[in-house]
Design an enzyme around this catalytic site. Structure first.
Site, PDB file in Angstrom:
ATOM      1  N   LYS A  54       0.860  -1.180   0.000  1.00  7.74           N
ATOM      2  CA  LYS A  54       0.000   0.000   0.000  1.00  7.74           C
ATOM      3  C   LYS A  54       0.904   1.241   0.000  1.00  7.74           C
ATOM      4  CE  LYS A  54      -3.821   2.317   0.976  1.00  7.74           C
ATOM      5  NZ  LYS A  54      -4.635   2.596  -0.187  1.00  7.74           N
ATOM      6  N   GLY A  55       0.476   2.328  -0.621  1.00  8.31           N
ATOM      7  CA  GLY A  55       1.290   3.544  -0.703  1.00  8.31           C
ATOM      8  C   GLY A  55       1.653   4.096   0.672  1.00  8.31           C
ATOM      9  N   ASN A  78     -12.762   3.863  -6.677  1.00  6.16           N
ATOM     10  CA  ASN A  78     -12.324   3.972  -5.299  1.00  6.16           C
ATOM     11  C   ASN A  78     -11.723   5.336  -5.067  1.00  6.16           C
ATOM     12  OD1 ASN A  78      -9.264   4.028  -4.508  1.00  6.16           O
ATOM     13  ND2 ASN A  78      -9.380   2.803  -6.377  1.00  6.16           N
ATOM     14  N   CYS A 139      -1.847   9.304  -8.021  1.00 11.53           N
ATOM     15  CA  CYS A 139      -3.110   9.057  -7.321  1.00 11.53           C
ATOM     16  C   CYS A 139      -4.111  10.167  -7.647  1.00 11.53           C
ATOM     17  CB  CYS A 139      -2.930   8.979  -5.810  1.00 11.53           C
ATOM     18  SG  CYS A 139      -4.518   8.752  -4.971  1.00 11.53           S
ATOM     19  N   THR A 202      -5.279   4.401 -11.858  1.00 12.37           N
ATOM     20  CA  THR A 202      -6.701   4.412 -12.215  1.00 12.37           C
ATOM     21  C   THR A 202      -7.079   5.634 -13.047  1.00 12.37           C
ATOM     22  OG1 THR A 202      -7.145   5.503 -10.116  1.00 12.37           O
ATOM     23  CG2 THR A 202      -7.437   3.114 -10.186  1.00 12.37           C
TER      24      THR A 202
END
Lengths: 312, 284
Positions: A54-55, A78, A139, A202
């Site tokens: 996870k980041g 998300n 992100c 994403t």
């Protein structure tokens, strides 16, 4: 001895990413696999190519309000907001688990500011269990950091240059698809000293509940993942492979071996599996097995013969 | 916890819009504790993309066969048809294949064996309380306060009664039992049995009201929460709730899937819980 009697040779699946050897090209996408521990009941972590965390950020991060997820047609939105334990808690509580593990660990990380990116990279460099670092400049769900750096080639180059000085092992840079031309950013980070490019993160999306007339996730917009984005991801991997010399990790909507093979043929040296982990926690093993089976059927002795074998 | 690749044994409507599905699940009985849940996938191809969380109603053994093989274990889910995923579930026939990660999450603590127990269930929120009741009746008096909008939302009450649970039904429209909210029944029962411990599952407004009542009386309360989930194992952080002492500066998020779904009331920051309808279909 006739052909039927011959046992098919096991194809070589190992690949190399900037000097880092992976037993096979399959690894999780950051944020879909926790810190690895969460999945030990469902799969043998020593059968996948690498673990991607996870980041991580300098300080613990709260993340976004809920609802944070929504299912969409062939995908999910998300907006977790990079909730994470912070680099110090990671070093203290998560790293010991990696010590006994014979699988390379790739630490995904980000910063709110340029300086923070540098500090986290420095800290990661001091943790020998971290085989490689994946720099998140993509992100879409946080106001600071992340995509701010990933959509501007100069800002991207600047952060990569800084991180490059602090982190001495393989540096992967994860790119966003939310740009007009991903190859411009890819070339900028290559020149700035990245070792590997990972694409794509994403796609920014939105979904509305028509009864309440509210966005279905609290952050209004979120990152779209899952099979819905795969064709976009394959296209972008193809473009990036054409425009840089660096090895590329392909990611976006991989659900099964055939999907992973598309990315490899497009030129990706390795692939990341994200949303599919939620649907089938053992899916990465099935993808590895499926790739192996494909190589046997296609008489491919070494997976590297397949990488970039696109016929155009 | 494991990932079952298994089959549906039965799948029947038990009240308009509510179904009970029995799934073959070897060794689930010893593994599953009251309050835990499963992540169910009804078909191998899409849609739906994600698995869905469902509370475990109960576990048990099928009647013995004559074949001398070990007894077959099953798990029961009770669900409400509200969306495309549960509509697909409704259509599953005995023998249909399903995949199921189980058992997941935290479980109810059985509390002080000497204390009376009050279970508060709102609609489909009744689901995780049955397995709990099975355990609690072994140690003392258990009362179930079951609430719903209409009589259609009142489920499985006779099964609780068969365990020896004293049941009280209330509906918003008075179509079954007392007219009104289940929380007014709770206040009356707590007046009468002030030393009782409370266990609740249901819609968020009901849980908030139950929490206020119990906190004011210093009554021990455990709640089971619902949330939208993607992974079910604490990896995606999609289902978090704000834990006690949470602030933006010092975030304290808890995963409903991993630290929950069962929480002691004091573990949660009730003032800061998001007032959203979870829109989920089973219970969790």
């Amino acid at each position: 001895m006739n052909r039927q009697d011959q046992k098919p040779l096991r194809p070589e699946l190992a690949v190399e990413l900037a000097g880092m050897r992976l037993r096979n090209p399959v690894m999780p996408a950051s944020g879909t696999f926790g810190y690895g521990e969460e999945y030990t009941s469902f799969l043998d972590l020593e059968k996948i190519g690498a673990i991607v965390t996870k980041g991580l950020s300098l300080m613990p991060k709260a993340g976004n309000p809920t609802p944070r997820i929504a299912e969409t047609t062939s995908g999910m939105l998300n907006a977790i907001g990079l909730q994470n334990v912070g680099i110090e808690a990671f070093a203290a509580h998560k790293v010991p688990f990696f010590r006994q593990l014979n699988t390379p660990v790739i630490a995904n990380f980000f910063g709110n500011t340029l300086e923070e990116y540098g500090e986290v990279a420095q800290r990661l460099n001091d943790i020998p269990e971290v085989a490689a670092a994946e720099l998140n400049i993509s992100c879409p769900n946080v106001k600071q950091g992340g995509i701010v750096f990933g959509t501007d080639p100069q800002a991207a180059a600047e952060v990569v240059t800084l991180v490059r000085k602090a982190f001495k092992r393989p540096l992967i840079v994860k790119l966003t698809p939310n740009v007009t031309d991903i190859t411009v950013v890819a070339r900028a980070v290559e020149e700035a000293g990245a070792d590997v490019i990972c694409c794509i993160n994403t796609l920014t999306g939105m979904s509305i509940d028509i009864r309440s007339r509210k966005p279905r996730i609290a952050n209004r917009t979120g990152g779209l993942s899952g099979p819905a984005i795969r064709t976009v991801a394959v296209r972008m991997v193809h473009q990036v492979v054409q425009s840089v010399k660096l090895p590329v990790i392909g990611v976006g909507g991989i659900m099964e071996a055939a999907d992973a093979l598309e990315f490899l043929i497009a030129g990706a040296t390795a692939v990341q599996v994200g949303t599919a982990n939620f649907i089938d926690p053992a899916c990465m093993l099935k993808i590895v097995e499926g790739i192996e089976q494909f190589c046997i059927e296609e008489r491919i002795a070494d997976i590297r013969q397949l990488i970039g074998s696109l016929q155009v | 916890m494991r990932d079952y690749k298994t089959i549906v044994l039965t799948n029947d409507e038990i009240s308009p819009g509510y179904y009970r599905m029995r799934v073959l699940a070897p060794e689930i009985g010893a593994a599953a504790r009251p309050g835990q849940f499963v992540m169910l996938r009804v078909q191998a191809n899409l849609p739906p993309l994600l698995r869905r969380p469902f509370g475990i109603f109960r576990t048990g053994f099928l009647p013995a066969d004559c074949d001398g093989l070990p007894l077959k274990e099953y798990l029961e889910l009770v669900y409400k048809v509200v969306g495309s995923g549960t509509e697909m579930m409704r259509q599953l026939k005995p023998g249909s294949r399903v995949e199921m990660m189980a058992p997941l999450g935290s479980s109810f603590d059985l509390g002080d064996p000497a204390a009376d127990k009050i279970l508060v269930g709102g609609g489909i929120g009744l689901v995780p309380l049955f397995k709990l009741a099975e355990e609690l009746v072994k140690q003392g008096k258990v009362r179930l306060l079951m609430g719903g909008r209409t009589r259609d939302d009142i489920l499985a009450v006779t099964e609780f009664e068969r365990l020896g649970v004293e049941t009280y039904v209330s509906t918003d429209d008075g179509s079954l039992g007392e007219e009104g909210f289940v929380t007014q029944v709770l206040e009356r029962k707590l007046d009468k049995y002030p030393a009782a411990e409370v266990f609740a599952c249901g819609p968020m407004p009901m849980l908030e009201a139950v929490e206020k009542i119990c906190t004011a009386r210093q009554t021990p309360l455990q709640v089971s929460l619902e949330a939208l989930m993607a992974c079910g194992v604490g990896a995606c952080l999609g289902c978090v709730v704000k834990g006690q002492g949470h602030s933006d500066a010092a975030p304290r998020y808890l995963c409903t899937c991993k630290e929950g779904p069962v929480f002691r009331a004091q573990e949660l920051e009730w003032q800061l819980l998001d007032k959203v309808e979870s829109g989920c279909e089973g219970c969790k």
